[in-house]
Scaffold this motif. Sequence first.
Motif, PDB file in Angstrom:
ATOM      1  N   VAL A 216       0.922  -1.324   0.062  1.00 33.10           N
ATOM      2  CA  VAL A 216      -0.151  -0.127  -0.017  1.00 33.10           C
ATOM      3  C   VAL A 216       0.825   1.420  -0.003  1.00 33.10           C
ATOM      4  O   VAL A 216       0.621   2.174  -0.577  1.00 33.10           O
ATOM      5  CB  VAL A 216      -0.927  -0.168   1.130  1.00 33.10           C
ATOM      6  CG1 VAL A 216      -1.538   1.306   1.594  1.00 33.10           C
ATOM      7  CG2 VAL A 216      -1.919  -1.079   1.107  1.00 33.10           C
ATOM      8  N   ALA A 217       1.763   1.339   0.881  1.00 33.31           N
ATOM      9  CA  ALA A 217       2.914   2.334   1.022  1.00 33.31           C
ATOM     10  C   ALA A 217       3.218   2.497  -0.509  1.00 33.31           C
ATOM     11  O   ALA A 217       3.747   3.954  -0.865  1.00 33.31           O
ATOM     12  CB  ALA A 217       3.973   2.049   1.902  1.00 33.31           C
ATOM     13  N   VAL A 218       3.908   1.652  -1.055  1.00 31.63           N
ATOM     14  CA  VAL A 218       4.925   1.705  -2.407  1.00 31.63           C
ATOM     15  C   VAL A 218       3.950   2.123  -3.416  1.00 31.63           C
ATOM     16  O   VAL A 218       4.003   3.188  -4.348  1.00 31.63           O
ATOM     17  CB  VAL A 218       5.530   0.428  -2.795  1.00 31.63           C
ATOM     18  CG1 VAL A 218       5.929   0.491  -4.095  1.00 31.63           C
ATOM     19  CG2 VAL A 218       6.628  -0.001  -1.935  1.00 31.63           C
ATOM     20  N   LEU A 219       2.585   1.517  -3.627  1.00 34.72           N
ATOM     21  CA  LEU A 219       1.870   2.030  -4.568  1.00 34.72           C
ATOM     22  C   LEU A 219       1.070   3.357  -4.542  1.00 34.72           C
ATOM     23  O   LEU A 219       1.006   4.058  -5.533  1.00 34.72           O
ATOM     24  CB  LEU A 219       0.483   0.895  -4.731  1.00 34.72           C
ATOM     25  CG  LEU A 219       1.088  -0.654  -5.074  1.00 34.72           C
ATOM     26  CD1 LEU A 219      -0.262  -1.378  -5.105  1.00 34.72           C
ATOM     27  CD2 LEU A 219       1.723  -0.578  -6.648  1.00 34.72           C
ATOM     28  N   LEU A 220       0.814   3.799  -3.147  1.00 32.32           N
ATOM     29  CA  LEU A 220       0.198   4.937  -3.014  1.00 32.32           C
ATOM     30  C   LEU A 220       1.617   6.030  -3.477  1.00 32.32           C
ATOM     31  O   LEU A 220       1.099   6.955  -3.962  1.00 32.32           O
ATOM     32  CB  LEU A 220      -0.158   5.253  -1.399  1.00 32.32           C
ATOM     33  CG  LEU A 220      -1.679   4.869  -1.325  1.00 32.32           C
ATOM     34  CD1 LEU A 220      -1.727   4.999   0.430  1.00 32.32           C
ATOM     35  CD2 LEU A 220      -2.574   5.599  -2.124  1.00 32.32           C
ATOM     36  N   PHE A 234       8.560   9.796  -1.467  1.00 32.39           N
ATOM     37  CA  PHE A 234       9.057   9.655  -0.080  1.00 32.39           C
ATOM     38  C   PHE A 234       8.250   8.680   0.707  1.00 32.39           C
ATOM     39  O   PHE A 234       8.459   8.281   1.811  1.00 32.39           O
ATOM     40  CB  PHE A 234       9.385  10.913   0.417  1.00 32.39           C
ATOM     41  CG  PHE A 234      10.591  11.863  -0.122  1.00 32.39           C
ATOM     42  CD1 PHE A 234      11.994  11.098   0.284  1.00 32.39           C
ATOM     43  CD2 PHE A 234      10.491  12.755  -1.049  1.00 32.39           C
ATOM     44  CE1 PHE A 234      13.177  11.536  -0.285  1.00 32.39           C
ATOM     45  CE2 PHE A 234      11.677  13.326  -1.412  1.00 32.39           C
ATOM     46  CZ  PHE A 234      13.266  12.986  -1.110  1.00 32.39           C
ATOM     47  N   LEU A 235       6.887   8.949   0.319  1.00 34.29           N
ATOM     48  CA  LEU A 235       6.087   8.065   0.954  1.00 34.29           C
ATOM     49  C   LEU A 235       6.320   6.663   0.940  1.00 34.29           C
ATOM     50  O   LEU A 235       5.902   5.771   1.821  1.00 34.29           O
ATOM     51  CB  LEU A 235       4.475   8.264   0.356  1.00 34.29           C
ATOM     52  CG  LEU A 235       3.318   7.543   0.979  1.00 34.29           C
ATOM     53  CD1 LEU A 235       3.199   7.793   2.376  1.00 34.29           C
ATOM     54  CD2 LEU A 235       2.179   7.763   0.085  1.00 34.29           C
ATOM     55  N   ALA A 236       7.120   6.134   0.000  1.00 36.09           N
ATOM     56  CA  ALA A 236       7.290   4.920  -0.165  1.00 36.09           C
ATOM     57  C   ALA A 236       8.416   4.472   1.067  1.00 36.09           C
ATOM     58  O   ALA A 236       8.388   3.233   1.307  1.00 36.09           O
ATOM     59  CB  ALA A 236       8.433   4.450  -1.403  1.00 36.09           C
ATOM     60  N   LEU A 237       8.923   5.289   1.755  1.00 33.71           N
ATOM     61  CA  LEU A 237       9.792   4.968   2.842  1.00 33.71           C
ATOM     62  C   LEU A 237       8.924   4.324   4.004  1.00 33.71           C
ATOM     63  O   LEU A 237       9.414   3.682   4.973  1.00 33.71           O
ATOM     64  CB  LEU A 237      10.374   6.267   3.483  1.00 33.71           C
ATOM     65  CG  LEU A 237      11.740   6.910   2.407  1.00 33.71           C
ATOM     66  CD1 LEU A 237      12.049   8.109   3.120  1.00 33.71           C
ATOM     67  CD2 LEU A 237      12.678   5.863   2.358  1.00 33.71           C
TER      68      LEU A 237
END
Length: 469
Positions: A216-220, A234-237
């Motif tokens: 979810v973090a990566v795709l968002l 940076f949300l992927a972090l």
Amino acid sequence: MNDDDDGGATPRNRWWLVIAAGLAVFMAQVDVTVVHVALPTIGQEFGISAALTQWVVLGYVLPMVALSLPAGRWLDRMGRREAFVGALAGFAIASVAAGMAPNIWWLITARLIQGAFGAALFALLPVLATTAVRPQARGRAMSIVMTLGPLGAVSGPALGGVVIDAIGWPWIFYLNVPVSLLVIGIAVAQLPAGAAPRLPGREWVTEAAVLTGAAVAVLLALSLTADVGPSWLFLALAAVPFLLVWLRLPSSTQVRQLVRAPGMLTPHLALLAEMTAVMAVQFLAPFYLHQVGDLSPTTIGLTVLAFPAGVMLFGLIGGALADRWSPAPVAVAGTLGVTAGIVLLIPLGAGWEPVELAWRLAIAGAGAGLFAGQNQNMAMSRAPRHLLATTGATTSLVRQLGIALGPALTTVMWSIAGDGIDGMRLALVLAAVLAAVSVLVLVRRHADDEPGTEPRDSAQPAGAVGPRR
């Protein structure tokens, strides 16, 4: 996965099973892109915003990323016929539910379930192509399956447009049913019964939940980067804590052992670099033709078809060459072709005619066709036999990440250099560098290729170094 269907040996080539696997991967890959054309119609019918409509796509991709590894590990403990038929049946039922959706939440839920069974299919299909034929025919078998996948992705929007205009958007899902039934019939005829299905345990559910959080973090991050700007990358972090928890779970042991096994990291790294580069090019080409050439959608569609045409033709040629010699040099030649095609695209003249773009895309597509099947062939041939489905899952996960990364990184490059042709050239430079990385990764480990080998015996630990045959 149990070797109950052949006892570890393949007495004959079962080409119908290879065709069934190819049809299944075509169907599952079509469903990644077919809904893009339907989104405006679905949004209008349900009266919802574009942001919410986007989850009809993300709802399918999310479980494909999040459940790939848990699905592969679970399927390694089941009989192939039971796993394949179960995944196909679940995919077909979820497709019917999607077509019958009375509201957007029902549709998103059906797409989540459909994606979960799709994750199982993508883990299984390389296993079937590997074990359905003798080693001498494995290159051709893998090329059939891995060529039909990209063809399905490219065909999705065109197929969806025709179906929606003719009989309505629900039928883009209903058409999965006859294909699934046909493939199930072939599987039942070609595969003997094996180990009974086992329900996932608590450990499996925990792993799936942790990886879902990371996905979810990566795709968002990737979707918001494409829509809003590069700062959202940076949300992927936020995925890092989930991945650290996953690494501490006992269920991650098999995957870590698999990646550490001799020769296994190479095809995974090469696949990630090459797929990201290819998806960047496929994302850019329509924008270039629309913004610079100001061409009609029909002309744009026909021009970008040069890439899948190259994939189709050279994918089959690559399979024959690999069976005659070895998959490694064919895969290396493929990465060289992709790199050459992208390098030729970098000048990206403001006055290029469609044919000038098309022949360059065809070169890149020819390279991608040579690479895809034989890189997968190397991964499956080197994998421990008891981890074949896990290997199918890890390569599927890497492929899906490349599909998501390509457009996102292209968007970042555009934001740095502007939305014009200079930004496109900068994105192509990055794509060329990634393609060159895939060449270097494969060339460095070329000596480790073992042409015509069987997957390692199931009694051998996944991390052990087995004897060369």
